[in-house]
Design a protein around this motif. Structure first.
Motif, PDB file in Angstrom:
ATOM      1  N   GLU A  89      60.148  41.196  39.090  1.00 25.54           N
ATOM      2  CA  GLU A  89      60.296  40.258  40.481  1.00 25.54           C
ATOM      3  C   GLU A  89      58.362  40.112  40.501  1.00 25.54           C
ATOM      4  OE1 GLU A  89      63.067  44.381  43.140  1.00 25.54           O
ATOM      5  OE2 GLU A  89      61.478  44.546  42.445  1.00 25.54           O
ATOM      6  N   HIS A  90      57.345  41.005  40.280  1.00 26.44           N
ATOM      7  CA  HIS A  90      56.248  40.774  40.181  1.00 26.44           C
ATOM      8  C   HIS A  90      56.423  39.474  39.000  1.00 26.44           C
ATOM      9  CE1 HIS A  90      51.903  40.865  37.953  1.00 26.44           C
ATOM     10  NE2 HIS A  90      52.083  41.447  38.598  1.00 26.44           N
ATOM     11  N   ARG A  91      56.889  38.626  38.318  1.00 20.64           N
ATOM     12  CA  ARG A  91      56.831  37.194  37.637  1.00 20.64           C
ATOM     13  C   ARG A  91      56.931  36.926  38.693  1.00 20.64           C
ATOM     14  NH1 ARG A  91      60.840  37.701  32.218  1.00 20.64           N
ATOM     15  NH2 ARG A  91      62.155  36.355  33.982  1.00 20.64           N
ATOM     16  N   GLU A  92      58.559  36.885  39.642  1.00 19.59           N
ATOM     17  CA  GLU A  92      58.891  36.395  40.340  1.00 19.59           C
ATOM     18  C   GLU A  92      57.975  35.768  41.552  1.00 19.59           C
ATOM     19  OE1 GLU A  92      62.991  36.226  40.185  1.00 19.59           O
ATOM     20  OE2 GLU A  92      62.437  37.484  41.676  1.00 19.59           O
ATOM     21  N   LYS A  93      57.571  36.503  42.035  1.00 26.87           N
ATOM     22  CA  LYS A  93      56.053  36.824  43.144  1.00 26.87           C
ATOM     23  C   LYS A  93      55.321  36.019  42.579  1.00 26.87           C
ATOM     24  CE  LYS A  93      54.499  40.089  46.801  1.00 26.87           C
ATOM     25  NZ  LYS A  93      54.336  41.143  47.308  1.00 26.87           N
ATOM     26  N   PHE A  94      54.536  36.998  41.441  1.00 23.19           N
ATOM     27  CA  PHE A  94      52.925  35.906  41.130  1.00 23.19           C
ATOM     28  C   PHE A  94      53.236  35.207  39.910  1.00 23.19           C
ATOM     29  CE2 PHE A  94      50.845  39.421  44.224  1.00 23.19           C
ATOM     30  CZ  PHE A  94      51.923  40.101  43.809  1.00 23.19           C
ATOM     31  N   GLY A  95      54.403  34.650  39.556  1.00 16.77           N
ATOM     32  CA  GLY A  95      54.150  34.024  38.034  1.00 16.77           C
ATOM     33  C   GLY A  95      54.001  34.752  36.984  1.00 16.77           C
ATOM     34  N   PRO A  96      53.666  34.014  35.963  1.00 16.74           N
ATOM     35  CA  PRO A  96      53.897  34.377  34.367  1.00 16.74           C
ATOM     36  C   PRO A  96      52.676  35.338  34.229  1.00 16.74           C
ATOM     37  CG  PRO A  96      54.521  31.876  34.022  1.00 16.74           C
ATOM     38  CD  PRO A  96      53.635  32.337  35.911  1.00 16.74           C
ATOM     39  N   PHE A  97      52.775  36.414  33.426  1.00 15.48           N
ATOM     40  CA  PHE A  97      51.623  37.413  33.157  1.00 15.48           C
ATOM     41  C   PHE A  97      50.985  35.798  32.107  1.00 15.48           C
ATOM     42  CE2 PHE A  97      53.678  41.147  34.379  1.00 15.48           C
ATOM     43  CZ  PHE A  97      54.828  41.233  34.577  1.00 15.48           C
ATOM     44  N   GLN A  98      49.416  36.049  32.253  1.00 17.12           N
ATOM     45  CA  GLN A  98      48.862  35.719  31.807  1.00 17.12           C
ATOM     46  C   GLN A  98      48.029  36.745  30.498  1.00 17.12           C
ATOM     47  OE1 GLN A  98      48.100  32.892  32.785  1.00 17.12           O
ATOM     48  NE2 GLN A  98      49.655  33.176  33.428  1.00 17.12           N
ATOM     49  N   ASN A  99      48.078  37.741  30.865  1.00 13.73           N
ATOM     50  CA  ASN A  99      47.209  38.559  29.865  1.00 13.73           C
ATOM     51  C   ASN A  99      47.915  40.113  30.043  1.00 13.73           C
ATOM     52  OD1 ASN A  99      46.279  39.946  31.889  1.00 13.73           O
ATOM     53  ND2 ASN A  99      44.407  38.147  31.966  1.00 13.73           N
ATOM     54  N   LEU A 100      47.830  41.151  28.705  1.00 11.73           N
ATOM     55  CA  LEU A 100      48.877  42.282  28.931  1.00 11.73           C
ATOM     56  C   LEU A 100      47.659  43.176  29.944  1.00 11.73           C
ATOM     57  CD1 LEU A 100      48.344  42.842  24.788  1.00 11.73           C
ATOM     58  CD2 LEU A 100      50.365  41.392  26.206  1.00 11.73           C
ATOM     59  N   GLU A 101      46.626  42.715  30.076  1.00  9.45           N
ATOM     60  CA  GLU A 101      46.227  43.665  31.238  1.00  9.45           C
ATOM     61  C   GLU A 101      46.787  43.769  33.007  1.00  9.45           C
ATOM     62  OE1 GLU A 101      43.672  45.389  30.303  1.00  9.45           O
ATOM     63  OE2 GLU A 101      43.083  46.830  31.669  1.00  9.45           O
ATOM     64  N   SER A 102      47.697  42.192  33.204  1.00 12.08           N
ATOM     65  CA  SER A 102      48.321  42.136  33.956  1.00 12.08           C
ATOM     66  C   SER A 102      49.517  42.944  34.286  1.00 12.08           C
ATOM     67  CB  SER A 102      48.570  40.621  34.060  1.00 12.08           C
ATOM     68  OG  SER A 102      49.141  40.309  33.423  1.00 12.08           O
ATOM     69  N   LEU A 103      49.592  43.269  33.421  1.00  6.90           N
ATOM     70  CA  LEU A 103      51.202  44.232  33.139  1.00  6.90           C
ATOM     71  C   LEU A 103      51.068  45.621  34.120  1.00  6.90           C
ATOM     72  CD1 LEU A 103      53.468  44.548  32.142  1.00  6.90           C
ATOM     73  CD2 LEU A 103      52.624  45.401  30.045  1.00  6.90           C
ATOM     74  N   MET A 104      49.853  46.293  34.271  1.00  3.29           N
ATOM     75  CA  MET A 104      49.354  46.966  34.536  1.00  3.29           C
ATOM     76  C   MET A 104      49.494  47.545  36.037  1.00  3.29           C
ATOM     77  SD  MET A 104      45.761  48.439  32.661  1.00  3.29           S
ATOM     78  CE  MET A 104      45.776  50.048  33.369  1.00  3.29           C
TER      79      MET A 104
END
Length: 348
Positions: A89-104
């Motif tokens: 859901e996060h990927r669909e809403k905000f696009g691909p993760f750009q870095n590991l920090e965004s996982l938080m």
């Protein structure tokens, strides 16, 4: 006596990908720390999570996070249930993760959880692999600094060194667990006055001058509680001894960056030989006495004392029985534990 009560930490290292383990100390790599040291609610400043992994590891983790389906994410135990759904859901809403920090930024992912998830992606824990990484994790707690496994496998002989406040003992043991030399030296000038560096240098150099060359010099590491201020003089003494031995025995470190001096956890050795009562390590005297007897009585003893030296070693042991030279006993036990835990176990 040398029984220093030391509470052992119960926290354990998370299993890491093989690319994280056993790197050369001469070229420090980014290694994931003990995730258990972090509080679940810890908030770390700016790209702290990214700094824990190499660029190659980050790329591998991000590839999974950005391309895996919900079913593929659930293959990782830590991502089952709502966590995998939240990632999608996060990927669909905000696009691909750009870095590991965004996982938080994903619900249910706090700092400790994010580290565990990243590690599980790098190293799916299954069967024998899981046990192997658990063994590596425990070995990293037992022996420091961390060195590459190939150097453990190639060991031919080590010198195990244990020091107290007035005495230094050492055992030269080869990979057949043959005791090539075993000595203790009295150092009466230590801890006198104001910890004079030149006195320490003179005493320690005298001991080292009697030691042959070996692949590793293994020092006993005792963990002291910083809460007990009355222990400070002893703690200071032990730190000076350790620092000097590291400097004097790591003769080629400035040229090749390879550690030849290692520290081995005292209570870890005690656990190996079942010498622990709670957090206190008991005397190894009777066990060493048993090793000496078995060397003569058994065809394949656990520890081999060369026939030409067995009488000398027995006399030395007997002469210490009255004043319990724990350093002497512990130096031998530490050498045996080093081979059994760090050398033989890594060969399988």
């Amino acid at each position: 006596g040398r029984c220093f009560p030391v509470p052992l930490r119960s926290s354990l290292f998370q299993a890491l990908h093989s690319s994280c383990c056993w790197k050369k100390s001469s070229a420090p790599k980014k290694i994931t720390p003990n995730a258990a040291f972090y509080d679940e609610n810890t908030k770390e400043p700016g790209n702290a999570l990214d700094k824990l992994f190499s660029s190659e590891q980050q790329a591998s983790i991000l590839h999974v996070l950005n391309t895996a389906s919900n079913k593929e994410l659930e293959a990782f135990r830590l991502l089952r249930g709502r966590k995998s759904v939240n990632i999608i859901e996060h990927r669909e809403k905000f696009g691909p993760f750009q870095n590991l920090e965004s996982l938080m930024n994903v619900p249910l992912f706090q700092y400790k959880t994010a580290i565990q998830v990243c590690n599980s992606i790098l190293c799916p824990e299954t069967g024998g692999k899981k046990r192997k990484f658990q063994d590596n994790r425990l070995l990293r707690k037992l022996i420091k600094p961390e060195i590459e496994r190939e150097r453990f496998k190639a060991v031919n002989s080590i010198i195990s060194i244990v020091f107290g406040t007035r005495r230094v003992a050492w055992a030269h043991v080869d990979r057949k667990l043959a005791v090539l030399d075993w000595q203790q030296n009295e150092c009466h000038q230590l801890m006198k006055g104001t910890y004079i560096s030149s006195v320490y240098l003179q005493e320690i150099s005298s001991v080292i001058s009697k030691m042959p060359k070996a692949d590793f010099y293994v020092l006993e590491k005792i963990g002291f509680s910083i809460q007990n201020s009355s222990r400070f003089p002893v703690v200071l003494h032990f730190h000076i001894m350790e620092a000097m031995l590291y400097a004097l025995l790591n003769k080629t470190f400035a040229q090749d960056g390879q550690h030849q001096v290692l520290s081995m956890n005292r209570n870890g050795v005690g656990k190996h030989f079942e010498l622990m009562i709670g957090d206190t390590r008991t005397s190894g005297k009777e066990l060493v006495k048993q090793f000496l007897s078995e060397s003569v009585l058994k065809e394949q003893p656990r520890v081999v004392f060369p026939p030409e030296k067995i009488v000398l070693y027995r006399q030395m042991f007997s002469s210490t029985e009255q004043h319990r030279a724990e350093e002497l006993y512990d130096s031998l036990l530490q050498a045996v534990a080093f081979y059994e835990l760090a050398v033989f176990d890594t060969e399988s």
